[in-house]
Design a protein around this motif. Sequence first.
Motif, PDB file in Angstrom:
ATOM      1  N   ALA A 166       3.305 -11.330 -13.269  1.00 14.08           N
ATOM      2  CA  ALA A 166       4.552 -10.357 -13.193  1.00 14.08           C
ATOM      3  C   ALA A 166       3.603  -9.039 -13.066  1.00 14.08           C
ATOM      4  N   ALA A 167       4.077  -8.427 -11.909  1.00 13.87           N
ATOM      5  CA  ALA A 167       3.245  -7.116 -11.481  1.00 13.87           C
ATOM      6  C   ALA A 167       3.652  -6.796 -10.170  1.00 13.87           C
ATOM      7  N   GLU A 168       2.863  -5.672  -9.639  1.00 12.00           N
ATOM      8  CA  GLU A 168       3.163  -5.090  -8.375  1.00 12.00           C
ATOM      9  C   GLU A 168       2.178  -5.438  -7.403  1.00 12.00           C
ATOM     10  N   TYR A 169       2.469  -5.893  -6.122  1.00  9.55           N
ATOM     11  CA  TYR A 169       1.258  -6.505  -5.459  1.00  9.55           C
ATOM     12  C   TYR A 169       1.407  -5.537  -3.913  1.00  9.55           C
ATOM     13  N   PHE A 170       0.142  -5.222  -3.637  1.00  4.81           N
ATOM     14  CA  PHE A 170       0.060  -4.469  -2.538  1.00  4.81           C
ATOM     15  C   PHE A 170      -1.070  -5.034  -1.418  1.00  4.81           C
ATOM     16  N   CYS A 171      -0.503  -5.129  -0.171  1.00  8.68           N
ATOM     17  CA  CYS A 171      -1.342  -5.698   0.816  1.00  8.68           C
ATOM     18  C   CYS A 171      -1.936  -4.448   1.665  1.00  8.68           C
ATOM     19  N   ALA A 172      -2.863  -4.471   2.010  1.00  4.73           N
ATOM     20  CA  ALA A 172      -3.806  -3.119   2.810  1.00  4.73           C
ATOM     21  C   ALA A 172      -4.422  -3.733   3.869  1.00  4.73           C
ATOM     22  N   VAL A 173      -4.885  -2.783   4.969  1.00  6.97           N
ATOM     23  CA  VAL A 173      -5.653  -3.050   5.917  1.00  6.97           C
ATOM     24  C   VAL A 173      -6.733  -1.989   5.947  1.00  6.97           C
ATOM     25  N   GLY A 174      -7.860  -2.546   6.275  1.00  8.58           N
ATOM     26  CA  GLY A 174      -8.803  -1.627   6.385  1.00  8.58           C
ATOM     27  C   GLY A 174      -9.257  -1.110   7.709  1.00  8.58           C
ATOM     28  N   SER A 175      -9.764  -0.070   7.940  1.00  5.96           N
ATOM     29  CA  SER A 175     -10.233   0.394   9.193  1.00  5.96           C
ATOM     30  C   SER A 175     -11.510   1.021   9.026  1.00  5.96           C
ATOM     31  N   TYR A 176     -12.235   1.204   9.949  1.00 10.40           N
ATOM     32  CA  TYR A 176     -13.776   1.581   9.752  1.00 10.40           C
ATOM     33  C   TYR A 176     -13.447   3.054  10.471  1.00 10.40           C
ATOM     34  N   THR A 177     -13.919   4.135   9.723  1.00  9.28           N
ATOM     35  CA  THR A 177     -14.294   5.453  10.471  1.00  9.28           C
ATOM     36  C   THR A 177     -15.765   5.928  10.042  1.00  9.28           C
ATOM     37  N   GLY A 178     -16.348   5.953  10.875  1.00  2.02           N
ATOM     38  CA  GLY A 178     -17.835   6.324  10.428  1.00  2.02           C
ATOM     39  C   GLY A 178     -18.440   5.234   9.714  1.00  2.02           C
ATOM     40  N   THR A 179     -18.981   5.414   8.602  1.00  2.00           N
ATOM     41  CA  THR A 179     -19.446   4.419   7.975  1.00  2.00           C
ATOM     42  C   THR A 179     -18.679   3.907   6.653  1.00  2.00           C
ATOM     43  N   ALA A 180     -17.273   4.182   6.545  1.00  2.00           N
ATOM     44  CA  ALA A 180     -16.760   4.007   5.312  1.00  2.00           C
ATOM     45  C   ALA A 180     -15.461   3.172   5.868  1.00  2.00           C
ATOM     46  N   SER A 181     -14.768   2.386   5.031  1.00  2.00           N
ATOM     47  CA  SER A 181     -13.511   1.825   5.251  1.00  2.00           C
ATOM     48  C   SER A 181     -12.316   2.833   4.817  1.00  2.00           C
ATOM     49  N   LYS A 182     -11.348   2.983   5.307  1.00  2.00           N
ATOM     50  CA  LYS A 182     -10.042   3.574   5.108  1.00  2.00           C
ATOM     51  C   LYS A 182      -9.053   2.539   4.843  1.00  2.00           C
ATOM     52  N   LEU A 183      -8.194   2.544   3.737  1.00  5.36           N
ATOM     53  CA  LEU A 183      -7.246   1.534   3.567  1.00  5.36           C
ATOM     54  C   LEU A 183      -5.992   2.052   3.910  1.00  5.36           C
ATOM     55  N   THR A 184      -5.095   1.421   4.319  1.00  3.35           N
ATOM     56  CA  THR A 184      -3.687   1.703   4.529  1.00  3.35           C
ATOM     57  C   THR A 184      -2.911   0.498   3.753  1.00  3.35           C
ATOM     58  N   PHE A 185      -2.035   1.071   2.853  1.00  2.00           N
ATOM     59  CA  PHE A 185      -1.275   0.276   1.978  1.00  2.00           C
ATOM     60  C   PHE A 185       0.184   0.109   2.444  1.00  2.00           C
ATOM     61  N   GLY A 186       0.616  -1.242   2.134  1.00  2.00           N
ATOM     62  CA  GLY A 186       2.251  -1.329   2.223  1.00  2.00           C
ATOM     63  C   GLY A 186       2.628  -0.701   1.283  1.00  2.00           C
ATOM     64  N   THR A 187       4.050  -0.970   1.114  1.00  2.00           N
ATOM     65  CA  THR A 187       4.862  -0.534  -0.140  1.00  2.00           C
ATOM     66  C   THR A 187       5.024  -1.111  -1.120  1.00  2.00           C
ATOM     67  N   GLY A 188       4.526  -2.317  -1.441  1.00  2.00           N
ATOM     68  CA  GLY A 188       4.431  -3.356  -2.259  1.00  2.00           C
ATOM     69  C   GLY A 188       5.701  -4.231  -2.675  1.00  2.00           C
ATOM     70  N   THR A 189       5.382  -5.357  -3.431  1.00  2.00           N
ATOM     71  CA  THR A 189       6.399  -6.066  -3.730  1.00  2.00           C
ATOM     72  C   THR A 189       6.173  -6.387  -5.106  1.00  2.00           C
ATOM     73  N   ARG A 190       7.262  -6.209  -5.963  1.00  2.00           N
ATOM     74  CA  ARG A 190       7.309  -6.175  -7.440  1.00  2.00           C
ATOM     75  C   ARG A 190       7.692  -7.628  -7.638  1.00  2.00           C
ATOM     76  N   LEU A 191       6.851  -8.088  -8.351  1.00  2.00           N
ATOM     77  CA  LEU A 191       7.230  -9.705  -8.929  1.00  2.00           C
ATOM     78  C   LEU A 191       7.748  -9.797 -10.119  1.00  2.00           C
ATOM     79  N   GLN A 192       8.782 -10.411 -10.260  1.00  2.00           N
ATOM     80  CA  GLN A 192       9.283 -10.731 -11.653  1.00  2.00           C
ATOM     81  C   GLN A 192       9.241 -12.109 -11.829  1.00  2.00           C
ATOM     82  N   VAL A 193       8.900 -12.428 -13.140  1.00  2.00           N
ATOM     83  CA  VAL A 193       8.774 -13.902 -13.523  1.00  2.00           C
ATOM     84  C   VAL A 193       9.784 -14.206 -14.500  1.00  2.00           C
ATOM     85  N   THR A 194      10.460 -15.222 -14.420  1.00  2.00           N
ATOM     86  CA  THR A 194      11.486 -15.673 -15.485  1.00  2.00           C
ATOM     87  C   THR A 194      10.954 -16.793 -16.241  1.00  2.00           C
ATOM     88  N   LEU A 195      11.026 -17.034 -17.541  1.00  2.00           N
ATOM     89  CA  LEU A 195      10.658 -18.397 -18.323  1.00  2.00           C
ATOM     90  C   LEU A 195      11.856 -19.319 -18.151  1.00  2.00           C
TER      91      LEU A 195
END
Lengths: 113, 115
Positions: B86-115
Amino acid sequence: EAGVVQSPRYKIIEKKQPVAFWCNPISGHNTLYWYRQNLGQGPELLIRYENEEAVDDSQLPKDRFSAERLKGVDSTLKIQPAELGDSAVYLCATRRASTDTQYFGPGTRLTVL
Amino acid sequence: AQSVTQPDIHITVSEGASLELRCNYSYGATPYLFWYVQSPGQGLQLLLKYFSGDTLVQGIKGFEAEFKRSQSSFNLRKPSVHWSDAAEYFCAVGSYTGTASKLTFGTGTRLQVTL
């Protein structure tokens, strides 16, 4: 290895006050990023450093935000004056030059009243 | 400019059930894709990443993700969810600008786990 260290973890201030956040990167990581994460959103890049040089600060609101990375190690992000809309989590991330993986610190949760 | 869409804001699953979190990206070149997990009050922890090669990527904590170029997707899966997932999960895409990567994130998905 030790992770990215950030302080303080939490900060509550009144609007118009200044505030500063500190980040200590993983040893050997020459790229450092500051992100802002608003509630319910993903992190958004504010500024990226390569060693001590800011190479991407296009998203940094320069009228009130400033950052520095002296000697290419620790970094400080400052807001002066803070506004209500600045309430967010400020995340620091670092990356080793030979890889493409960013490692994140625990963040500083800022609340502006 | 690159972008990431996570269409599910909140997902609830029972412990032991399988999980799939959706991620769609937009990027002009070959993407670098990441999944991060964020527990309450914590920073982001890398689960797995895709740069090239095998489109099925294995990560930590039993997670895997499959890159499908034709669908511009990078969905995260786990065959049997544990309550500690149970947590928040983020997907991200990386692009290269110069020598380093830049990450763009999604807004996230909150996962709830029931017992």
